[in-house]
Design an enzyme around this catalytic site. Structure first.
Site, PDB file in Angstrom:
ATOM      1  N   PHE A 246       0.823  -1.212   0.000  1.00 39.94           N
ATOM      2  CA  PHE A 246       0.000   0.000   0.000  1.00 39.94           C
ATOM      3  C   PHE A 246       0.855   1.260   0.000  1.00 39.94           C
ATOM      4  CE2 PHE A 246      -2.688  -3.150   2.414  1.00 39.94           C
ATOM      5  CZ  PHE A 246      -3.488  -3.459   1.337  1.00 39.94           C
ATOM      6  N   THR A 474      -1.050  -7.804  -6.315  1.00 38.30           N
ATOM      7  CA  THR A 474      -1.965  -7.182  -7.266  1.00 38.30           C
ATOM      8  C   THR A 474      -2.334  -8.083  -8.430  1.00 38.30           C
ATOM      9  OG1 THR A 474      -0.008  -6.337  -8.378  1.00 38.30           O
ATOM     10  CG2 THR A 474      -1.082  -4.863  -6.817  1.00 38.30           C
ATOM     11  N   PRO A 600      -9.960  -9.066 -15.658  1.00 33.37           N
ATOM     12  CA  PRO A 600     -11.130  -8.678 -14.862  1.00 33.37           C
ATOM     13  C   PRO A 600     -11.130  -9.288 -13.459  1.00 33.37           C
ATOM     14  CG  PRO A 600     -11.764 -10.023 -16.773  1.00 33.37           C
ATOM     15  CD  PRO A 600     -10.320  -9.705 -16.929  1.00 33.37           C
ATOM     16  N   GLY A 670      -3.997   2.851 -14.638  1.00 32.06           N
ATOM     17  CA  GLY A 670      -3.745   2.140 -13.384  1.00 32.06           C
ATOM     18  C   GLY A 670      -5.020   1.922 -12.592  1.00 32.06           C
ATOM     19  N   GLU A 673      -5.093   2.093  -7.135  1.00 34.46           N
ATOM     20  CA  GLU A 673      -5.395   3.087  -6.107  1.00 34.46           C
ATOM     21  C   GLU A 673      -6.748   3.749  -6.239  1.00 34.46           C
ATOM     22  OE1 GLU A 673      -1.321   5.089  -5.018  1.00 34.46           O
ATOM     23  OE2 GLU A 673      -1.188   4.150  -6.977  1.00 34.46           O
TER      24      GLU A 673
END
Lengths: 707, 328
Positions: A246, A474, A600, A670, A673
């Site tokens: 993070f 991720t 996805p 991106g 976030e």
């Protein structure tokens, strides 16, 4: 190896369904669920010793004496290291990294010593027995907007101007028919990835290997090597699997340096694991913010002016100036605008990146203020945002290469059932709860930085792609496999993507939601070059294999002709207990427009993970500064509340596919976030709708609602 | 590491003897609090006497309906016990409102009663705390006390007792069976826990070496209509900001009897005797409930950052009384 003369590798025609866009399972999933995936702490080289740090117990002062006698007398203790005997480091740019180099204490919890022992237990006990005596100085740890030492930083993270101004905002405010002028605040919040920071440091002569939990192996190498007077090539950083970050593992911080220093002094490989409690002092956090937002509009809600002033803190030893007000520069149309950032240096730990630094606290304030304007004008908050949609980037004047905020708002409103919403606050009850709904916008910039990659064809028909990228959970390894598969026209099973090692071609950090764009570009270019080379050779792979490399410095460095951002809209429904003020988020819907979605399955996890963290920020997360002692008091999971499963009931993320040819070869923006941006405002706006109480200070604790 | 001896006696009397023979001894049951405190350095026993395998791990019904709960009964087993659920729903609810499934599977009834405050200063050995180190001071009064006491606190300590289960047991008038150096005895609840006064280091009236062997819950037929309502900062896995355990007996619109205890407000699970006395024989109306609760909370002396607990306690207690009255 077979000696057949017919090489098996020929490139098939591109498959009808590309892999980019498909829900490929996480390629290292089996390794992870069977415990085969190794994380930093799990490396145990021969002759390993354990390091346990000692933290300062004063917020400001000087170390007078360090008494290591009791500590080193314990059986199994190898070394006790402090500024008096620590190896000297070259002065770093970031003073946080100059561990054990001086007697100055800049914040409570700063590392002041480290003990190395044969076992973790002995190291812990020795660290407890080590005595540090301080010359204590008066500390100041309280962020106030009117702090006399507030100053304007040169730049805000990463390189934005601190202040901007267009038109005549003061005059416009004076003339506006409707004005919202409110102060919002967000507390300090701490990054808490599942895997705390850990390093295993191994010296071999002048060579250093670091098994490190980091978001960027190349950057750790480049930062640590000069501290020890080494060329970067002497340092290798290995981080194949990382349990989240993070942002807290984005820039190398004191623990990795301390591990290397301890190993050097002890002459042994050393394992250093940061404890959860230590993370509240040494691994960064989101600065608390105080934000004044002023909006001026006509009675129809059309903005004439936006002013956003942010006040933040950093430590005495390092300036980290968060870009809190930057989203206000590009979100909405208004001819008059001003944004400012002011910073004060306190005797506090150094803040750093935490998921969408800047956008996350900044959009809480801006999107709360928009909701207040909607109420003041009697305009629906979705419609208000649509009315203030700019034609081009309000700051630069550049056209947006794609901007689908309005589409996200409309699609979200349709799915959420927004049309039936009665705007009157505090009038709906269901199952004894006051119920309300709220909306807020999300945004995150499109960043891309240079990276390198190699692509290699083997004689047996397989490929390997190498890049020092990082998968912090991720799905980076998976999406890079998909990207390589499409470019190579090969199925993913034939491709091995090697990441997480600074010995691989240099790559940017896993941060700024730019991994897929930055690394993916390098992977595409390397794979294209390999494909071309193979085509030229008629598909023949030499027995020793064929390898090409790519460097995207020139491509990525080209001047941008477009403003590029991802957008989203978040809708929240909350239930508030009228007796206790307990607030629960009943439904959360996010609609995002972030270019092309590469996978996805992993993308959904990023979106709902960000939204869940945003929910947690809205209702729970708050690092409590102890004014008397100068540390963050609630430094464990019993006291620092993050959302529990029971708090996360119905979180849904969907997206609008964008076909934007100006981004990168993948067409991707991106997604790591943007999911957290706007969530807290959507929840706070829903709480207002449910109760009629506007909570401008996060988190929305029950004591802010109980009457 | 810090070495300690570990003993596993066969029965309660030998546990008490083993404890009496050595200094700085502590009993270990589920370990869900003690082990944390040892790791934090808050306590450093030289001897751990493991009582988790002693035979007291059943809920037994006496001829008069008294339930005797062995001290070793796991929290999850207590909450699932059919007799407990039927006769004293608030007790089962209070246990389920606490901690997490994993912790409830380990934690015992005896240990739950004796858990220590979660006050941040108590748990941080780098800071003063009168409860941990008598005479060092209480930083919470001027510092972070949002979740600390509003009732019965002293200059030396504003800590709260963290147990949910103890709140229900206090309302039920449970009787704690204790074995000490002089043999077995009983301690009533309320009465096990004590207000901090100028000895905040003493959470309870127990002496060193005393071992809780069982908790007896006397019959209380109207407690079949009872409720535990816990207010917390998140939906699960959080200590109470305020909690209430209420049993209410209403007939013809009049309160015949009631039992009320509050959690999260004091150094003890707080039995609301003033409110109970005001309610007995009064009309079961919202106004009557509010008056009784206000009478109880008139004694509250909140600190600057926990004043919200007074209206919070009032609201949740009145609401729980209304809900129980409506269910009659």
């Amino acid at each position: 190896m077979s000696t057949t003369t017919t090489p098996p590798t020929t490139l098939p025609a591109r498959e009808a369904t590309p892999y980019v866009g498909s829900a490929l399972d996480r390629v290292e999933g089996l390794e992870k669920v069977t415990g085969q995936a190794r994380y930093a702490f799990e490396y145990s080289p021969d002759d390993l010793a354990y390091a346990v740090p000692v933290q300062a117990t004063v917020a400001r002062g000087k170390i007078r004496t360090v008494d290591v006698d009791a500590a080193v007398k314990l059986p199994g203790v190898i070394a006790a290291i402090w500024h008096g005997n620590a190896p000297r480091l070259a002065p770093p740019e970031n003073a946080e990294l100059a561990v054990l180099q001086s007697r100055e204490v800049a914040y409570r919890g700063q590392y002041v010593a480290v003990v190395v022992a044969e076992t973790l237990e002995n190291a812990r006990e020795a660290a407890r027995l080590l005595r540090v005596d301080y010359q204590v100085e008066e500390h100041d740890v309280e962020l106030r907007a009117d702090h006399p030492e507030m100053y304007r930083p040169e730049r805000v993270n990463p390189a934005y101007p601190a202040d901007t101004e267009q038109g005549e905002p003061d005059a416009a405010l004076a003339e506006a028919q409707v004005v919202v002028d409110e102060i919002y605040s967000t507390p300090a919040e701490h990054n808490n990835p599942m895997e705390p920071h850990a390093t295993v440091a191994v010296w071999d002569g002048d060579g250093l290997t670091l098994y490190d939990s980091t978001q960027g192996a190349s950057s750790v190498r480049d930062t640590v090597a000069p501290l020890f007077g080494l060329p970067p090539g002497n340092v290798r950083v290995v981080s194949p699997h990382v349990g989240g970050g993070f942002g807290s593992k984005g820039m190398p911080l004191s623990p990795v340096v301390l591990a290397a220093l301890a190993a050097k002094h002890a002459g042994r490989p050393v394992k250093l694991a940061v404890t959860r409690q230590q993370m509240f002092a040494v691994t960064g956090y989101r600065t608390p913010t105080i934000q004044r937002v002023r909006l001026g509009a006509d009675t129809e809600g059309r903005l004439s002016v936006i002013v956003h002033d942010a006040f933040e803190q950093s430590s005495r030893i390092r300036e980290f100036a968060e870009q809190t007000a930057t989203p206000t520069r590009m979100m909405y149309a208004a001819p008059n605008r001003r944004t400012t950032h002011r910073l004060v240096r306190l005797d506090v730990p150094t803040p750093s990146w935490m998921r969408a630094p800047g956008e996350t606290p900044g959009m809480f304030a801006l999107e709360s203020a928009l909701d207040e304007l909607a109420v003041a004008c009697g305009v629906d908050p979705v419609e208000l945002r649509v009315r203030n949609e700019p034609d081009a980037d309000p700051e630069s004047g550049l056209p947006f290469s794609s901007r689908n905020l309005v589409a996200c708002l409309r699609e979200g409103a349709r799915r959420f059932g927004w049309a039936e919403r009665d705007p009157a606050p505090g009038i709906r009850r269901r199952d004894g709860l006051l119920v309300g709904t709220g909306v807020a916008a999300s945004t995150y910039p499109v960043y891309r930085v240079p990276s390198r990659a190699t692509a290699r064809a083997e004689w047996d028909g397989t490929f390997s792609v190498r890049i020092a990228a990082t998968d912090i959970g991720t799905g980076a390894r998976t999406v890079l496999t998909q990207i390589a598969a499409d470019t190579l026209r090969a199925s993913p099973e034939r491709i091995s993507v090697e990441i997480g090692d600074s010995a691989l071609p240099d790559a940017s950090v896993a941060g700024g939601s730019m991994g897929t764009a930055s690394w993916g570009t390098a992977v595409v270019r390397a794979c294209e070059a390999l494909t071309e080379e193979l085509d030229r050779r008629g598909g023949e792979v030499p027995e020793e294999g064929l390898e090409v490399s790519a460097d995207t410095a020139r491509e990525v460095g080209a001047k941008r002709r477009f403003a590029q951002h991802a957008f989203g809209a978040q809708f929240a429904e909350v239930g508030v207990d009228p007796d206790t003020g307990e607030t629960r988020v009943l439904r959360l819907l996010g609609v995002f427009a972030a270019g092309r979605i590469v996978n996805p399955k992993t993308a959904r996890s990023q979106f709902i993970g960000g939204m869940t963290m945003g929910l947690s920020m809205a209702l729970f997360e708050e690092s409590v500064m102890d004014r008397e002692f100068g540390d963050y008091l609630n430094h464990d999971f019993a006291q620092y509340h993050i959302a529990a499963c029971a708090d996360v009931r119905d979180v849904e993320a969907v997206w609008i596919e964008e076909d934007d040819p100006h981004l990168n070869p993948m067409g991707a923006k991106g997604i790591g976030e943007i999911g957290i941006v706007g969530t807290a405002a959507a929840v706070a706006n829903a709480v207002y709708h449910a109760t009629g109480v506007r909570v401008r200070d996060l988190p929305i604790r029950l004591d802010r609602l109980v009457r | 590491m810090r070495p300690f001896a570990y003993l596993r006696p066969a029965d309660a009397p030998s546990a008490v003897t083993a404890s009496a023979e050595r200094p700085n001894t502590m009993y270990l049951a589920g370990g869900t609090n003690l082990v944390d405190l040892m790791r934090l350095g808050v306590v450093s026993p030289e001897v751990l006497v493991d009582v988790s395998r002693l035979s007291a791990d059943a809920v037994e019904e006496g001829p008069d309906g008294t339930l005797t709960i062995g001290a070793g009964v796991r929290n999850s087993d207590l909450a699932a016990d059919p007799l407990v659920r039927r006769r004293h729903p608030m007790l089962a609810q209070s246990v389920l409102a606490g901690a997490s499934g994993q912790i409830r599977n380990m934690a015992t009834v005896g240990g739950n009663l004796l858990q220590r405050t979660r006050c941040s200063y108590f748990q941080d050995v780098t800071k003063p705390c009168n409860k941990r180190l008598p005479g060092t001071g209480c930083p919470a009064r001027e510092g972070d006390h949002r979740n600390l006491a509003i009732l019965g606190h002293s200059e030396s300590c504003v800590a709260t007792h963290p147990s949910d289960m103890a709140v229900a047991l206090t309302a039920l008038g449970a009787i704690v069976h204790v074995r000490g150096a002089d043999g077995p005895r009983t301690v009533p609840m309320p009465g096990l826990h004590r207000l901090p006064g100028d000895e905040p280091e003493r959470d309870t009236v127990l002496d060193p070496g005393d071992l809780i062997t069982a908790v007896e819950v006397p019959p209380l037929p109207f407690a079949a209509r009872s409720r535990y309502r816990k207010v917390r900062d998140r939906a699960s896995f959080a200590f109470a900001v305020v909690s209430v355990a209420v049993a209410l007996d209403v007939a013809d619109g009049v309160v015949r009897d009631c039992r009320i205890a509050l959690g999260g407000v004091a150094h003890v699970p707080w039995r609301a005797e003033t409110a109970e006395a005001a309610l007995r024989g009064s009309a079961a109306t919202e106004a009557g409930f509010a008056d009784a609760v206000d009478a109880e909370l008139a004694a509250a002396r909140p600190l600057p950052d926990n004043a919200f607990k007074v209206p919070l306690a009032r609201n949740v207690l009145v609401r729980t009384l209304i809900d129980l009255a409506e269910a009659s």
